[in-house]
Write a protein that holds these residues in place. Structure first.
Motif, PDB file in Angstrom:
ATOM      1  N   LEU A  82      43.673  39.359  54.694  1.00 24.48           N
ATOM      2  CA  LEU A  82      42.255  39.433  54.333  1.00 24.48           C
ATOM      3  C   LEU A  82      42.048  40.245  53.059  1.00 24.48           C
ATOM      4  CD1 LEU A  82      40.430  39.960  57.753  1.00 24.48           C
ATOM      5  CD2 LEU A  82      40.274  37.970  56.260  1.00 24.48           C
ATOM      6  N   ALA A  83      42.768  41.374  52.959  1.00 26.29           N
ATOM      7  CA  ALA A  83      42.617  42.235  51.787  1.00 26.29           C
ATOM      8  C   ALA A  83      43.071  41.530  50.516  1.00 26.29           C
ATOM      9  CB  ALA A  83      43.411  43.527  51.995  1.00 26.29           C
ATOM     10  N   GLU A  84      44.189  40.784  50.615  1.00 25.44           N
ATOM     11  CA  GLU A  84      44.692  40.059  49.445  1.00 25.44           C
ATOM     12  C   GLU A  84      43.718  38.945  49.039  1.00 25.44           C
ATOM     13  OE1 GLU A  84      48.549  38.719  50.528  1.00 25.44           O
ATOM     14  OE2 GLU A  84      49.482  40.712  50.404  1.00 25.44           O
ATOM     15  N   GLU A  85      43.206  38.211  50.046  1.00 24.34           N
ATOM     16  CA  GLU A  85      42.260  37.134  49.738  1.00 24.34           C
ATOM     17  C   GLU A  85      40.975  37.686  49.148  1.00 24.34           C
ATOM     18  OE1 GLU A  85      41.740  35.033  53.377  1.00 24.34           O
ATOM     19  OE2 GLU A  85      43.579  33.840  53.143  1.00 24.34           O
ATOM     20  N   TYR A  86      40.522  38.826  49.685  1.00 24.44           N
ATOM     21  CA  TYR A  86      39.292  39.439  49.174  1.00 24.44           C
ATOM     22  C   TYR A  86      39.480  39.875  47.716  1.00 24.44           C
ATOM     23  CZ  TYR A  86      35.132  42.378  48.950  1.00 24.44           C
ATOM     24  OH  TYR A  86      33.923  42.918  48.607  1.00 24.44           O
ATOM     25  N   LYS A  87      40.626  40.480  47.423  1.00 30.49           N
ATOM     26  CA  LYS A  87      40.890  40.909  46.053  1.00 30.49           C
ATOM     27  C   LYS A  87      40.948  39.710  45.112  1.00 30.49           C
ATOM     28  CE  LYS A  87      44.083  43.613  43.197  1.00 30.49           C
ATOM     29  NZ  LYS A  87      44.049  42.619  42.128  1.00 30.49           N
ATOM     30  N   ARG A  88      41.618  38.636  45.553  1.00 25.84           N
ATOM     31  CA  ARG A  88      41.717  37.440  44.719  1.00 25.84           C
ATOM     32  C   ARG A  88      40.340  36.835  44.458  1.00 25.84           C
ATOM     33  NH1 ARG A  88      45.296  35.153  47.430  1.00 25.84           N
ATOM     34  NH2 ARG A  88      43.994  33.811  48.736  1.00 25.84           N
ATOM     35  N   ASP A  89      39.531  36.748  45.530  1.00 26.34           N
ATOM     36  CA  ASP A  89      38.168  36.212  45.360  1.00 26.34           C
ATOM     37  C   ASP A  89      37.330  37.111  44.464  1.00 26.34           C
ATOM     38  OD1 ASP A  89      38.576  33.963  46.873  1.00 26.34           O
ATOM     39  OD2 ASP A  89      37.836  34.847  48.734  1.00 26.34           O
ATOM     40  N   ASN A  90      37.500  38.407  44.634  1.00 28.17           N
ATOM     41  CA  ASN A  90      36.729  39.367  43.826  1.00 28.17           C
ATOM     42  C   ASN A  90      37.108  39.268  42.343  1.00 28.17           C
ATOM     43  OD1 ASN A  90      34.807  41.624  43.748  1.00 28.17           O
ATOM     44  ND2 ASN A  90      36.585  42.840  43.121  1.00 28.17           N
ATOM     45  N   ASP A  91      38.407  39.001  42.090  1.00 26.78           N
ATOM     46  CA  ASP A  91      38.850  38.828  40.697  1.00 26.78           C
ATOM     47  C   ASP A  91      38.296  37.543  40.096  1.00 26.78           C
ATOM     48  OD1 ASP A  91      40.262  41.177  40.835  1.00 26.78           O
ATOM     49  OD2 ASP A  91      42.178  40.216  41.308  1.00 26.78           O
ATOM     50  N   ASN A  92      38.201  36.492  40.942  1.00 24.89           N
ATOM     51  CA  ASN A  92      37.794  35.171  40.439  1.00 24.89           C
ATOM     52  C   ASN A  92      36.286  35.017  40.320  1.00 24.89           C
ATOM     53  OD1 ASN A  92      40.449  34.333  40.263  1.00 24.89           O
ATOM     54  ND2 ASN A  92      40.466  33.440  42.328  1.00 24.89           N
ATOM     55  N   ILE A  93      35.537  35.728  41.148  1.00 21.24           N
ATOM     56  CA  ILE A  93      34.097  35.479  41.209  1.00 21.24           C
ATOM     57  C   ILE A  93      33.421  35.781  39.865  1.00 21.24           C
ATOM     58  CG2 ILE A  93      33.478  37.793  42.042  1.00 21.24           C
ATOM     59  CD1 ILE A  93      31.925  34.495  43.264  1.00 21.24           C
ATOM     60  N   GLY A  94      33.916  36.800  39.172  1.00 18.45           N
ATOM     61  CA  GLY A  94      33.322  37.142  37.882  1.00 18.45           C
ATOM     62  C   GLY A  94      33.510  36.025  36.859  1.00 18.45           C
ATOM     63  N   PHE A  95      34.726  35.465  36.827  1.00 19.99           N
ATOM     64  CA  PHE A  95      34.999  34.375  35.885  1.00 19.99           C
ATOM     65  C   PHE A  95      34.159  33.144  36.228  1.00 19.99           C
ATOM     66  CE2 PHE A  95      39.012  36.855  35.820  1.00 19.99           C
ATOM     67  CZ  PHE A  95      39.034  37.165  34.458  1.00 19.99           C
ATOM     68  N   MET A  96      34.041  32.864  37.538  1.00 19.29           N
ATOM     69  CA  MET A  96      33.253  31.694  37.946  1.00 19.29           C
ATOM     70  C   MET A  96      31.780  31.871  37.594  1.00 19.29           C
ATOM     71  SD  MET A  96      34.869  30.338  41.566  1.00 19.29           S
ATOM     72  CE  MET A  96      34.722  31.873  42.448  1.00 19.29           C
ATOM     73  N   GLN A  97      31.253  33.069  37.818  1.00 16.56           N
ATOM     74  CA  GLN A  97      29.843  33.320  37.491  1.00 16.56           C
ATOM     75  C   GLN A  97      29.594  33.244  35.989  1.00 16.56           C
ATOM     76  OE1 GLN A  97      29.436  37.114  39.448  1.00 16.56           O
ATOM     77  NE2 GLN A  97      28.545  36.219  41.300  1.00 16.56           N
ATOM     78  N   GLU A  98      30.565  33.718  35.202  1.00 17.66           N
ATOM     79  CA  GLU A  98      30.434  33.633  33.742  1.00 17.66           C
ATOM     80  C   GLU A  98      30.440  32.165  33.295  1.00 17.66           C
ATOM     81  OE1 GLU A  98      32.803  35.177  29.728  1.00 17.66           O
ATOM     82  OE2 GLU A  98      33.226  36.075  31.699  1.00 17.66           O
TER      83      GLU A  98
END
Length: 473
Positions: free
Chosen positions: A397-413
């Motif tokens: 869960l922690a790894e998936e959360y970190k990966r999603d957290n890293d990607n969400i900024g790029f997707m929102q941009e």
């Protein structure tokens, strides 16, 4: 530079001097002269030239200007003492194609607006020996030199080479492409000239033929039976009926008797799509779409969508065009939900909606994972020991959360960039020649209008933040 001399008593005198300025681009040197003091001496031409050389001026010296000064010494006046030679720019190479590379020409319409599907004449046909393209070579131009003697190169020019496939030969001088066979010619997305013969299937595409996958054009003189696929890099022409099939074309798709998609039929073309009718199908066109009727279908076109025959009705589903929707009748007396959308590239809109869904899914997944991570963290902080299974789940869960957290900024941009691009679209036009029924939704870029009363012969355009209806005639 100062010239000085010493007399026997050790006194110094200032000689005539000059100040040299070189322009930023190095193409001009300017001298200003200053008089000597009492007792100082004048410089000679040889000394002046030596001083220029010491300052790096080696090219384009204007000796006539030097002589003019020496013959009539004017102080505190600028003299252009050297001029560089500017480069002469050439031109890019150019390829002239000898065939129609723009397949946006509309098929002929009869007096009633119906398309003549038997005489479309929109395929670029060639005969063996035809010239396909001519290459105009680049001109490199001529280099110049600045006053320091350094080479100044002309602007870079683009060099081009032919890109071509089989059945094409190159002339001896390398400047002409010649077709070796009779067939069809296209210019693909990589600007590659392709000539191919047409695969002609004189019967139905069914279990006896299997799926069709062909590098070129495909002509089916029979029908395409439910469940089969056609994939062609060129055009696809079907003379018979088309059922719940998938057809993909690098060129155009022409269905002389239309498609009954049964909810699973898909037409996807990089060029235009022309059909007698489109029913319960998904249609994606890189060009325009022309049909006599569209029923409960999802149609997206980068170019125009024309349903302008005598009946020319669109009933149910969604029609999208970046430029123009022109139809006779929209919706039905039963109030069938029908969407007409213009002004945005459908491919861009699909990318925008897919990214929006992906962001929403990621946010939901992060919220759920965050709650679980918080729960596990609280247990660990309270000294509770987790089972190996729970500990492993916590790490995942922690790894998936970190990966999603890293990607969400790029997707929102990226989402904001797409949103801004959509908002800058110029808008399109929707024209309905006869009746628009209640239940139809009109969208022009981001402005929406719901039809609640019958309208006749109207044009819909965007006016500010609203969609307005104006008389068509």
């Amino acid at each position: 530079m100062f010239y000085k001399k010493t007399n026997v008593e050790g006194k110094f005198y200032e000689d005539e001097q000059m100040k040299i300025r070189i322009s930023e681009d190095g193409m001009q040197a300017v001298c200003t002269f200053f008089p000597p003091s009492a007792g100082g001496r004048l410089m000679t031409k040889e000394e002046l030239l030596k001083d220029l050389a010491l300052n790096g001026i080696k090219f384009g010296i204007v000796e006539a200007e030097i002589d003019r000064y020496l013959n009539d010494r004017q102080y505190y006046v600028d003299y252009i003492i050297a001029r560089g030679e500017r480069p002469v720019n050439g031109h890019d190479a150019k390829i002239i194609y000898k065939f129609n590379t723009n397949l946006q020409a509309k098929p002929k319409e009869g007096l009633d607006g119906a398309v003549d599907f038997y005489d479309l004449d929109i395929i670029a046909r060639v005969t063996a020996g035809d010239e396909l393209a001519e290459l105009i070579k680049e001109d490199e131009g001529r280099a110049g030199r600045d006053v320091r003697g350094r080479m100044v190169r002309p602007n870079k020019v683009e060099r081009l080479n032919f890109k071509y496939g089989q059945n094409i030969s190159l002339s001896d001088d390398g400047l002409h492409l010649i077709s070796e066979v009779s067939g069809h010619v296209i210019l693909d997305e990589e600007n590659k000239v392709c000539v191919s013969n047409t695969l002609v299937i004189k019967k139905d595409v069914d279990i006896s033929t299997g799926n069709i996958d062909y590098d070129g054009n495909v002509e089916v003189r029979g029908s395409v039976i439910n469940g089969f696929k056609i994939n062609a890099t060129g055009d696809v022409i079907v003379g018979g009926t088309v059922e719940g099939v998938q057809i993909s074309a690098g060129g155009q798709i022409i269905l002389k008797h239309g498609i009954r998609g049964m909810g699973k039929g898909i037409l996807k073309s990089e060029g235009n799509i022309i059909a007698k009718f489109l029913e319960n199908a998904t249609v994606q066109s890189g060009g325009y779409v022309v049909a006599d009727a569209i029923i409960h279908s999802d149609v997206s076109a980068k170019g125009d969508v024309i349903v302008n025959s005598r009946k020319g009705y669109v009933n149910g589903g969604t029609i999208r065009s970046q430029t123009l929707i022109r139809i006779k009748n929209a919706g039905s007396e039963m109030g069938t939900k029908t969407n007409l959308e213009v002004g945005v590239d459908p491919a861009l809109l699909l990318q925008y909606k897919n990214l929006q869904n992906k962001i929403e899914e990621t946010v939901q997944r992060m919220e759920m994972a965050g709650k679980s991570i918080e729960l596990y963290s609280r247990k660990l902080n309270n000294g509770e020991k987790l089972t190996p299974e729970k500990l492993s789940h916590f790490r995942v869960l922690a790894e998936e959360y970190k990966r999603d957290n890293d990607n969400i900024g790029f997707m929102q941009e990226e989402f904001l960039t797409l949103h801004e691009e959509i908002e800058t679209q110029d808008g399109g036009v929707i024209e309905v020649g006869n009746i628009v029924y209640p239940g139809v939704k009109i969208a022009v870029v981001d402005a929406v209008l719901y039809i609640r009363d019958i309208l006749k012969s109207v044009r819909f355009i965007k006016d500010g933040a609203d969609v307005i209806a104006t008389p068509l005639y």
